[in-house]
Write a protein that holds these residues in place. Structure first.
Motif, PDB file in Angstrom:
ATOM      1  N   ASP A  76      -4.064  -2.634   5.797  1.00  0.00           N
ATOM      2  CA  ASP A  76      -4.316  -3.079   4.388  1.00  0.00           C
ATOM      3  C   ASP A  76      -3.765  -4.450   4.234  1.00  0.00           C
ATOM      4  O   ASP A  76      -4.609  -5.171   3.530  1.00  0.00           O
TER       5      ASP A  76
ATOM      6  N   PRO B 227       0.738   1.096   6.256  1.00  0.00           N
ATOM      7  CA  PRO B 227       0.050   0.033   5.390  1.00  0.00           C
ATOM      8  C   PRO B 227      -0.265  -1.246   6.116  1.00  0.00           C
ATOM      9  O   PRO B 227      -1.005  -1.996   5.484  1.00  0.00           O
TER      10      PRO B 227
ATOM     11  N   PRO C  98       0.869  -1.183   0.078  1.00  0.00           N
ATOM     12  CA  PRO C  98       0.157  -0.008   0.018  1.00  0.00           C
ATOM     13  C   PRO C  98       0.712   1.295   0.015  1.00  0.00           C
ATOM     14  O   PRO C  98       1.876   1.417   0.832  1.00  0.00           O
ATOM     15  N   LEU C  99       0.577   2.251  -0.937  1.00  0.00           N
ATOM     16  CA  LEU C  99       1.351   3.465  -0.994  1.00  0.00           C
ATOM     17  C   LEU C  99       0.849   4.499  -0.100  1.00  0.00           C
ATOM     18  O   LEU C  99       0.222   5.567  -0.373  1.00  0.00           O
ATOM     19  N   LYS C 100       0.926   4.244   1.104  1.00  0.00           N
ATOM     20  CA  LYS C 100       0.448   5.395   2.041  1.00  0.00           C
ATOM     21  C   LYS C 100       1.211   5.128   3.587  1.00  0.00           C
ATOM     22  O   LYS C 100       1.733   4.065   3.735  1.00  0.00           O
ATOM     23  N   ASP C 101       0.973   5.982   4.423  1.00  0.00           N
ATOM     24  CA  ASP C 101       1.491   5.890   5.666  1.00  0.00           C
ATOM     25  C   ASP C 101       0.594   4.537   6.531  1.00  0.00           C
ATOM     26  O   ASP C 101      -0.416   4.547   6.202  1.00  0.00           O
TER      27      ASP C 101
ATOM     28  N   ASN D 227      -7.283   3.693  -1.316  1.00  0.00           N
ATOM     29  CA  ASN D 227      -5.751   3.591  -1.346  1.00  0.00           C
ATOM     30  C   ASN D 227      -4.959   3.156  -2.607  1.00  0.00           C
ATOM     31  O   ASN D 227      -5.292   2.068  -3.183  1.00  0.00           O
ATOM     32  N   THR D 228      -3.948   3.549  -3.036  1.00  0.00           N
ATOM     33  CA  THR D 228      -3.437   3.134  -4.245  1.00  0.00           C
ATOM     34  C   THR D 228      -2.419   1.913  -3.411  1.00  0.00           C
ATOM     35  O   THR D 228      -1.789   2.154  -2.300  1.00  0.00           O
TER      36      THR D 228
END
Length: 94
Positions: A19, A16, A11-14, A67-68
């Motif tokens: 997810d 992850p 997951p490309l976010k804080d 989310n990406t």
């Protein structure tokens, strides 16, 4: 035909981790596959349709979320054990 797959979800976010855990839980609910997870990724084993179907189902769900994510999957077209750590020693001992 039995196959194995090795995959990692990024997951490309804080933060992850939730997810990834949700993705693995969704995989565990799929029928006809064997799953082993560790710190580096998740391995699946089973009939071709069961493995690819489980991955596609869970990938679609993860990618429909806001989310990406990046999902990296490697497929192996033979039936291999996935419950134990891989050996770096060739089978014939040389």
């Amino acid at each position: 035909m039995k196959i194995a797959a090795d995959m990692s979800l990024y997951p490309l976010k804080d933060g992850p981790i939730p997810d990834i855990i949700e993705f693995i839980r969704e995989l565990q609910m799929q029928e006809g596959i064997e799953i082993v997870t560790n710190q580096l990724g998740t391995q699946l084993r089973g009939e071709f349709g069961a493995v690819t179907g489980a991955i596609n189902h869970c990938m679609r769900k993860a990618m429909q979320a806001p989310n990406t994510v990046v999902l990296v999957v490697k497929y192996l077209n033979i039936d291999v054990e996935i419950e134990r750590a891989p050996s770096l020693t060739p089978p014939n001992g040389s």
